[in-house]
Motif scaffolding. Structure first.
Motif, PDB file in Angstrom:
ATOM      1  N   GLN A   1     -21.087  11.575 -18.228  1.00 49.18           N
ATOM      2  CA  GLN A   1     -20.715  12.947 -17.898  1.00 49.18           C
ATOM      3  C   GLN A   1     -19.540  13.469 -18.721  1.00 49.18           C
ATOM      4  O   GLN A   1     -19.403  14.673 -18.902  1.00 49.18           O
ATOM      5  CB  GLN A   1     -20.342  13.050 -16.424  1.00 49.18           C
ATOM      6  CG  GLN A   1     -21.503  12.846 -15.505  1.00 49.18           C
ATOM      7  CD  GLN A   1     -21.097  12.928 -14.052  1.00 49.18           C
ATOM      8  OE1 GLN A   1     -20.051  13.458 -13.718  1.00 49.18           O
ATOM      9  NE2 GLN A   1     -21.927  12.411 -13.173  1.00 49.18           N
TER      10      GLN A   1
ATOM     11  N   GLY B   1     -20.541  27.458  -6.816  1.00 47.10           N
ATOM     12  CA  GLY B   1     -19.985  26.378  -6.015  1.00 47.10           C
ATOM     13  C   GLY B   1     -20.357  26.560  -4.559  1.00 47.10           C
ATOM     14  O   GLY B   1     -20.966  27.556  -4.168  1.00 47.10           O
TER      15      GLY B   1
ATOM     16  N   LEU C   1     -17.965  17.577 -20.126  1.00 47.75           N
ATOM     17  CA  LEU C   1     -16.808  18.229 -19.526  1.00 47.75           C
ATOM     18  C   LEU C   1     -15.800  18.709 -20.563  1.00 47.75           C
ATOM     19  O   LEU C   1     -14.851  19.387 -20.224  1.00 47.75           O
ATOM     20  CB  LEU C   1     -16.107  17.256 -18.564  1.00 47.75           C
ATOM     21  CG  LEU C   1     -16.972  16.700 -17.443  1.00 47.75           C
ATOM     22  CD1 LEU C   1     -16.188  15.670 -16.642  1.00 47.75           C
ATOM     23  CD2 LEU C   1     -17.464  17.812 -16.552  1.00 47.75           C
TER      24      LEU C   1
ATOM     25  N   GLN D   1     -24.935  19.254 -13.976  1.00 49.90           N
ATOM     26  CA  GLN D   1     -23.528  18.983 -14.291  1.00 49.90           C
ATOM     27  C   GLN D   1     -22.612  19.832 -13.416  1.00 49.90           C
ATOM     28  O   GLN D   1     -21.653  19.343 -12.838  1.00 49.90           O
ATOM     29  CB  GLN D   1     -23.270  19.265 -15.773  1.00 49.90           C
ATOM     30  CG  GLN D   1     -21.860  18.980 -16.207  1.00 49.90           C
ATOM     31  CD  GLN D   1     -21.519  17.508 -16.201  1.00 49.90           C
ATOM     32  OE1 GLN D   1     -22.352  16.665 -16.436  1.00 49.90           O
ATOM     33  NE2 GLN D   1     -20.281  17.191 -15.923  1.00 49.90           N
ATOM     34  N   ARG D   2     -22.920  21.110 -13.319  1.00 50.57           N
ATOM     35  CA  ARG D   2     -22.082  22.016 -12.521  1.00 50.57           C
ATOM     36  C   ARG D   2     -22.133  21.651 -11.036  1.00 50.57           C
ATOM     37  O   ARG D   2     -21.100  21.645 -10.364  1.00 50.57           O
ATOM     38  CB  ARG D   2     -22.503  23.454 -12.753  1.00 50.57           C
ATOM     39  CG  ARG D   2     -22.155  23.957 -14.149  1.00 50.57           C
ATOM     40  CD  ARG D   2     -22.616  25.385 -14.337  1.00 50.57           C
ATOM     41  NE  ARG D   2     -21.933  26.254 -13.402  1.00 50.57           N
ATOM     42  CZ  ARG D   2     -20.910  27.040 -13.714  1.00 50.57           C
ATOM     43  NH1 ARG D   2     -20.471  27.082 -14.943  1.00 50.57           N
ATOM     44  NH2 ARG D   2     -20.341  27.789 -12.792  1.00 50.57           N
TER      45      ARG D   2
ATOM     46  N   THR E   1     -22.667  18.757  -9.714  1.00 43.31           N
ATOM     47  CA  THR E   1     -21.900  17.527  -9.535  1.00 43.31           C
ATOM     48  C   THR E   1     -20.399  17.819  -9.504  1.00 43.31           C
ATOM     49  O   THR E   1     -19.667  17.269  -8.676  1.00 43.31           O
ATOM     50  CB  THR E   1     -22.234  16.529 -10.660  1.00 43.31           C
ATOM     51  OG1 THR E   1     -23.638  16.268 -10.639  1.00 43.31           O
ATOM     52  CG2 THR E   1     -21.487  15.226 -10.489  1.00 43.31           C
ATOM     53  N   LEU E   2     -19.961  18.690 -10.386  1.00 47.13           N
ATOM     54  CA  LEU E   2     -18.541  19.052 -10.402  1.00 47.13           C
ATOM     55  C   LEU E   2     -18.133  19.793  -9.130  1.00 47.13           C
ATOM     56  O   LEU E   2     -17.086  19.504  -8.538  1.00 47.13           O
ATOM     57  CB  LEU E   2     -18.225  19.900 -11.631  1.00 47.13           C
ATOM     58  CG  LEU E   2     -18.289  19.172 -12.955  1.00 47.13           C
ATOM     59  CD1 LEU E   2     -18.189  20.153 -14.118  1.00 47.13           C
ATOM     60  CD2 LEU E   2     -17.189  18.124 -13.027  1.00 47.13           C
ATOM     61  N   TRP E   3     -18.964  20.749  -8.707  1.00 49.31           N
ATOM     62  CA  TRP E   3     -18.656  21.477  -7.472  1.00 49.31           C
ATOM     63  C   TRP E   3     -18.608  20.514  -6.287  1.00 49.31           C
ATOM     64  O   TRP E   3     -17.717  20.625  -5.435  1.00 49.31           O
ATOM     65  CB  TRP E   3     -19.686  22.575  -7.215  1.00 49.31           C
ATOM     66  CG  TRP E   3     -19.534  23.795  -8.059  1.00 49.31           C
ATOM     67  CD1 TRP E   3     -20.441  24.296  -8.942  1.00 49.31           C
ATOM     68  CD2 TRP E   3     -18.418  24.689  -8.110  1.00 49.31           C
ATOM     69  NE1 TRP E   3     -19.954  25.438  -9.539  1.00 49.31           N
ATOM     70  CE2 TRP E   3     -18.710  25.705  -9.037  1.00 49.31           C
ATOM     71  CE3 TRP E   3     -17.185  24.725  -7.464  1.00 49.31           C
ATOM     72  CZ2 TRP E   3     -17.838  26.739  -9.330  1.00 49.31           C
ATOM     73  CZ3 TRP E   3     -16.305  25.764  -7.755  1.00 49.31           C
ATOM     74  CH2 TRP E   3     -16.637  26.751  -8.672  1.00 49.31           C
TER      75      TRP E   3
ATOM     76  N   THR F   1     -17.864  17.353  -6.305  1.00 46.50           N
ATOM     77  CA  THR F   1     -16.644  16.559  -6.420  1.00 46.50           C
ATOM     78  C   THR F   1     -15.426  17.354  -5.964  1.00 46.50           C
ATOM     79  O   THR F   1     -14.555  16.832  -5.272  1.00 46.50           O
ATOM     80  CB  THR F   1     -16.457  16.080  -7.870  1.00 46.50           C
ATOM     81  OG1 THR F   1     -17.601  15.297  -8.234  1.00 46.50           O
ATOM     82  CG2 THR F   1     -15.202  15.252  -8.025  1.00 46.50           C
ATOM     83  N   LEU F   2     -15.374  18.613  -6.338  1.00 41.77           N
ATOM     84  CA  LEU F   2     -14.230  19.453  -5.986  1.00 41.77           C
ATOM     85  C   LEU F   2     -14.232  19.881  -4.523  1.00 41.77           C
ATOM     86  O   LEU F   2     -13.193  19.875  -3.868  1.00 41.77           O
ATOM     87  CB  LEU F   2     -14.211  20.712  -6.860  1.00 41.77           C
ATOM     88  CG  LEU F   2     -13.871  20.504  -8.324  1.00 41.77           C
ATOM     89  CD1 LEU F   2     -14.131  21.783  -9.115  1.00 41.77           C
ATOM     90  CD2 LEU F   2     -12.423  20.070  -8.472  1.00 41.77           C
TER      91      LEU F   2
END
Length: 187
Positions: free
Chosen positions: A146, A24, A150, A95-96, A98-100, A102-103
């Motif tokens: 997505q 991240g 998840l 994917q990871r 994008t998640l990081w 977002t967070l």
């Protein structure tokens, strides 16, 4: 020995991609990125200015690769969702990241907003809907593409062993859901 700034920048982006995908933004360390890229830490600041700018450059690169790999036909959003699903499923790092993002950095960057607006305009042109409706449809397409990635393995169907069959089933669900969304929102 000759110096190749293009190769150095590419190594930095590749090393940063791996570090950001794994740790991240907050957990990534410029020392590890520099070491993996076989450059000194100052090269990161010389090429990108900051850790934030390097993260943004990695995201921009990955989104560009995704946009090139998965062109959108505004008249066939279900096929677009299926192709996005395939690409995202095949690229765990994307994917990871994008998640990081977002967070840890939820703000929308100008390039990201422009890309979404351009796609939304294509939907407006294809269906004659409002820009807001087009953007809602696109965000639902992205979320559907997505979502299955998840799902933690523990909440998947008990006893499911065949990963190819599971993936095909999930892809079919994504395409079917987007077809329903398209029919409901856009037609």
């Amino acid at each position: 020995m000759s110096y190749d700034s293009t190769a150095t920048r590419a190594r930095l982006l590749a090393a940063a991609h791996d570090e950001f995908a794994e740790k991240g933004f907050a957990g990534a360390r410029v020392d590890r990125i520099a070491s993996a890229a076989t450059v000194n830490k100052q090269a990161i600041y010389a090429y990108f200015g900051s850790k934030e700018a390097l993260f943004d450059a990695v995201l921009a690169q990955r989104y560009t690769v995704l946009a090139d790999a998965v062109p959108m036909d505004a008249r066939d959003l279900p096929a677009y969702a299926g192709a996005l699903f395939d690409e995202i499923t095949n690229d765990a790092g994307l994917q990871r990241l994008t998640l990081w993002k977002t967070l840890e950095r939820p703000e929308v960057f100008p390039e990201e907003a422009q890309a979404h607006r351009g796609k939304a305009q294509a939907v407006v042109d294809a269906y004659g809907v409002s820009a807001e409706t087009a953007m809602d449809a696109l965000m639902l397409v992205l979320a559907a593409a997505q979502a299955w990635n998840l799902t933690p393995p523990a909440v998947r169907t008990p006893g499911e062993q065949d990963e190819t069959a599971r993936r095909a089933r999930h892809r079919h669900a994504v395409v079917t859901a987007v077809a329903a969304i398209t029919a409901t929102l856009l037609e």
